[in-house]
Design a protein around this motif. Structure first.
Motif, PDB file in Angstrom:
ATOM      1  N   GLY A  13      43.082  48.850  50.346  1.00  0.00           N
ATOM      2  CA  GLY A  13      43.978  48.245  49.372  1.00  0.00           C
ATOM      3  C   GLY A  13      45.305  48.976  49.277  1.00  0.00           C
ATOM      4  N   SER A  53      45.870  44.350  49.890  1.00  0.00           N
ATOM      5  CA  SER A  53      45.916  45.123  48.644  1.00  0.00           C
ATOM      6  C   SER A  53      44.951  44.553  47.600  1.00  0.00           C
ATOM      7  CB  SER A  53      47.337  45.150  48.092  1.00  0.00           C
ATOM      8  OG  SER A  53      47.727  43.893  47.609  1.00  0.00           O
ATOM      9  N   LEU A  54      44.586  43.318  47.763  1.00  0.00           N
ATOM     10  CA  LEU A  54      43.620  42.696  46.864  1.00  0.00           C
ATOM     11  C   LEU A  54      42.236  43.333  46.996  1.00  0.00           C
ATOM     12  CD1 LEU A  54      43.214  40.362  44.836  1.00  0.00           C
ATOM     13  CD2 LEU A  54      42.684  38.899  46.778  1.00  0.00           C
ATOM     14  N   GLY A  57      40.754  45.741  44.440  1.00  0.00           N
ATOM     15  CA  GLY A  57      40.146  45.190  43.230  1.00  0.00           C
ATOM     16  C   GLY A  57      38.637  45.350  43.214  1.00  0.00           C
ATOM     17  N   GLY A  60      37.927  48.252  41.315  1.00  0.00           N
ATOM     18  CA  GLY A  60      38.454  48.214  39.959  1.00  0.00           C
ATOM     19  C   GLY A  60      39.898  48.691  39.863  1.00  0.00           C
ATOM     20  N   GLU A  61      40.576  48.823  40.968  1.00  0.00           N
ATOM     21  CA  GLU A  61      41.952  49.309  40.996  1.00  0.00           C
ATOM     22  C   GLU A  61      42.873  48.133  41.318  1.00  0.00           C
ATOM     23  OE1 GLU A  61      44.824  51.805  40.379  1.00  0.00           O
ATOM     24  OE2 GLU A  61      42.796  52.596  40.402  1.00  0.00           O
ATOM     25  N   TRP A  62      43.670  47.708  40.340  1.00  0.00           N
ATOM     26  CA  TRP A  62      44.540  46.548  40.508  1.00  0.00           C
ATOM     27  C   TRP A  62      45.997  46.921  40.722  1.00  0.00           C
ATOM     28  CZ3 TRP A  62      42.126  42.285  41.598  1.00  0.00           C
ATOM     29  CH2 TRP A  62      40.803  42.140  41.171  1.00  0.00           C
ATOM     30  N   LEU A  65      47.817  45.693  44.050  1.00  0.00           N
ATOM     31  CA  LEU A  65      48.172  44.274  44.027  1.00  0.00           C
ATOM     32  C   LEU A  65      49.381  44.025  43.128  1.00  0.00           C
ATOM     33  CD1 LEU A  65      47.530  41.391  44.926  1.00  0.00           C
ATOM     34  CD2 LEU A  65      46.051  41.205  42.923  1.00  0.00           C
ATOM     35  N   ILE A  66      49.435  44.702  41.989  1.00  0.00           N
ATOM     36  CA  ILE A  66      50.571  44.551  41.084  1.00  0.00           C
ATOM     37  C   ILE A  66      51.847  45.073  41.743  1.00  0.00           C
ATOM     38  CG2 ILE A  66      51.522  45.341  38.880  1.00  0.00           C
ATOM     39  CD1 ILE A  66      48.603  45.320  37.829  1.00  0.00           C
TER      40      ILE A  66
END
Length: 121
Positions: A13, A53-54, A57, A60-62, A65-66
């Motif tokens: 990611g 990067s998705l 998730g 649990g790391e977003w 993506l952001i």
């Protein structure tokens, strides 16, 4: 099983986010230079990075993506703004080149100077 894969997906990611940010930077430069083909290719490559990067998730790391999304939005907004600023700058003066194959100047002999006497009678 998901917990075991989360350790693998987290670095993937982050790598995907790095790819997406780099592609967004290329898209910004392409939009600023009005290179539509390059901008389209960079956004297409950004999609792949964003999809990678998705995968963070799953751990649990977003944030990757952001960051990818913010990078593309910034590129799509700032690219045309930079283009408008570049167009408003005054153009540089072009350098004029002189051809060096001009005809040589004609050689002349100096003429004799005749002085008239002031008190001639």
């Amino acid at each position: 099983m998901l917990r075991d894969l989360a350790g693998f997906f987290l670095p993937v990611g982050f790598v995907g986010a790095a790819i997406a940010v780099l592609c967004a930077l290329v898209a910004l430069i392409a939009l600023a230079r009005a290179a539509a083909g390059l901008a389209g290719g960079a956004v297409g490559c950004w999609i792949v990075g964003a999809m990678l990067s998705l995968t963070a998730g799953f751990a649990g790391e977003w944030m990757p993506l952001i960051a990818s999304g913010i990078a593309l939005v910034a590129a799509l907004v700032l690219g045309p703004v930079v283009r408008a600023v570049i167009r408003r700058l005054p153009a540089r003066a072009e350098i004029a080149f002189v051809e060096s194959e001009a005809e040589p100047a004609a050689v002349t002999r100096p003429r004799p100077v005749v002085l008239k006497a002031a008190h001639q009678r």
